[in-house]
Write an enzyme that holds these catalytic residues in place. Structure first.
Site, PDB file in Angstrom:
ATOM      1  N   LYS A 238     -11.831 -31.944  78.892  1.00  0.00           N
ATOM      2  CA  LYS A 238     -12.669 -33.100  79.235  1.00  0.00           C
ATOM      3  C   LYS A 238     -13.807 -32.682  80.178  1.00  0.00           C
ATOM      4  O   LYS A 238     -14.887 -33.261  80.140  1.00  0.00           O
ATOM      5  CB  LYS A 238     -11.804 -34.201  79.856  1.00  0.00           C
ATOM      6  CG  LYS A 238     -10.775 -34.755  78.869  1.00  0.00           C
ATOM      7  CD  LYS A 238      -9.861 -35.781  79.504  1.00  0.00           C
ATOM      8  CE  LYS A 238      -8.740 -36.176  78.551  1.00  0.00           C
ATOM      9  NZ  LYS A 238      -7.718 -35.111  78.403  1.00  0.00           N
ATOM     10  N   CYS A 354      -2.279 -39.621  78.619  1.00  0.00           N
ATOM     11  CA  CYS A 354      -1.981 -39.520  77.188  1.00  0.00           C
ATOM     12  C   CYS A 354      -0.574 -40.087  76.947  1.00  0.00           C
ATOM     13  O   CYS A 354       0.252 -39.501  76.268  1.00  0.00           O
ATOM     14  CB  CYS A 354      -2.116 -38.095  76.670  1.00  0.00           C
ATOM     15  SG  CYS A 354      -1.157 -36.868  77.573  1.00  0.00           S
TER      16      CYS A 354
END
Length: 403
Positions: A238, A354
């Protein structure tokens, strides 16, 4: 299909390593694929996919085979035989394979498939906890989606190339891809391929990153020239996306408690030609205190159960424990409390996991907002990504703004 001894033995040894020695499935597969350099793409595919298959459906197969982990050699051969029968693969006449009751295996499969915890091959505690948090109907759909093999998805590194040009370059190298709707940088592979061997990868034109994961950096609403902190950067998937979104302008501070992960990010950043990333190890409270109230944007990609990504890590179904999840929730709240202090007034923060569990997601954000540290923040929006709706990994992200 005809079974080959050397390939089958690689599978058997890997299952032993995963369930008896605690080796992670991806590491076991990596090791297995190095056994014989003469193996072609089809051989390697058989080894990798069979290992993952037996890991993914382990509870169901073990129940049918009437075996329990840790497995002795005969037990693993019984699991493998069940896998073969259920896939219609003819069993060879090998010493390791005894009499296999084909009709009984198929009968047991039909019988057990009526119960979710066996059909989806998950521990009792996980089935009960997730059904309680998500509701029976959503959990039934979600766990079925999480048991489907994950697609290979690429994120175009827009610092170096556009998605359309990348697609053409990959096609020239024999890798076909398709655009992913609503994911501006994503390409999906209709057929799996080793993309890490391509010239396009070595040129820093893409990273492998699930479509859901690609939503997180974009959700942070970064602009070129900002000061952005990625607090749990890890190996930096990310972070690299943030760098691309910021057009290499401004500063990204990638932080993590593990220096080894940041070293991997350094290598990836060099290949990506991402030059606006500084790395800092969180080895005490000092690095956080030095940055108090300094950041335009803070990303907290928090440690979590990983329940949204079990398509990629099917062995986590067996390695996860309820105590771990209870403990990780405390860490999530600590991380929110500490790292939120780095957001400056008027700045924004994204909390992401997640996981698909509300107790790791919405409930953590709500708890933070009612705490002393959170009273200066307002909730802007959140996004819940469920695998059975998106077709990609399960994710959660919440955007908060500091007053």
């Amino acid at each position: 299909m005809r079974l080959h001894r050397n390939l089958t033995f690689a599978v058997i040894d890997s299952i032993r390593d995963i369930f008896n020695e605690g080796v992670y499935a991806d590491k076991a597969v990596e090791k297995a694929l190095k056994r014989d350099k003469r193996w072609g793409a089809r051989d390697r595919k058989f080894v990798a996919e069979t290992i993952y298959d037996i890991v993914r459906w382990n509870r169901l197969y073990a129940e049918i085979a009437e075996v329990k982990a840790p497995y002795d050699r005969d037990n693993i051969w019984r699991l493998f035989s069940v896998w073969c029968i259920l896939r219609g693969i003819a069993l060879p006449d090998w010493n390791q394979i005894g009499d296999v009751p084909e009709r009984r295996i198929k009968g047991r499969f039909a019988e057990l498939s009526r119960t979710r915890k066996y059909r989806e091959s998950i521990p009792d505690w996980m089935d009960e906890m997730c059904a309680k948090e998500l509701g029976e109907e959503i959990w039934t759909k979600e766990i079925a989606a999480l048991n489907v093999q994950a697609s290979v998805i690429l994120r175009t590194n827009t610092l170096n190339i556009t998605r359309g040009v990348l697609q053409k370059k990959l096609k020239a190298e024999g890798v076909n891809t398709e655009f992913v709707p609503n994911h501006p940088d994503a390409l999906i592979l209709p057929e799996r391929a080793n993309v890490f061997k391509t010239e396009a990868f070595h040129s820093g034109y893409f990273e492998v990153q699930d479509a859901s994961s690609q939503l997180v950096a974009a959700y942070l609403d970064v602009k070129p020239g900002m000061k952005v902190i990625d607090t749990c950067a890890g190996a930096g998937g990310k972070t690299l996306h943030l760098s691309a979104l910021m057009e290499n302008k401004g500063q990204i501070i990638a932080m993590d408690i593990y220096e080894s992960k940041l070293r991997k990010l350094k290598v990836r950043a060099k290949r990506n030609k991402a030059h606006n990333i500084d790395m800092r190890v969180i080895d005490s409270t000092k690095p956080i205190k030095k940055l108090q109230g300094k950041a335009d944007r803070v990303l907290i990609d928090a440690p979590c159960s990983g329940l949204g990504v079990i398509r990629r890590n099917p062995d986590s179904k067996w390695k996860l424990q309820p105590e771990f999840i209870e403990n990780i929730k405390k860490i999530q709240q600590d991380v929110l409390q500490q790292y939120s202090t780095m957001v400056k007034p008027g700045g924004k923060m994204v909390y992401a996991t997640c996981s698909v569990l509300p107790s790791e997601n919405q409930e953590q954000v709500n708890h933070f907002l009612t705490s002393d540290a959170g009273k200066d923040f307002t909730f802007v929006s959140d996004k819940k990504v469920l695998a059975h709706i998106s077709g990609f990994d399960g994710f959660y992200m919440a955007l908060l703004e500091r007053k």
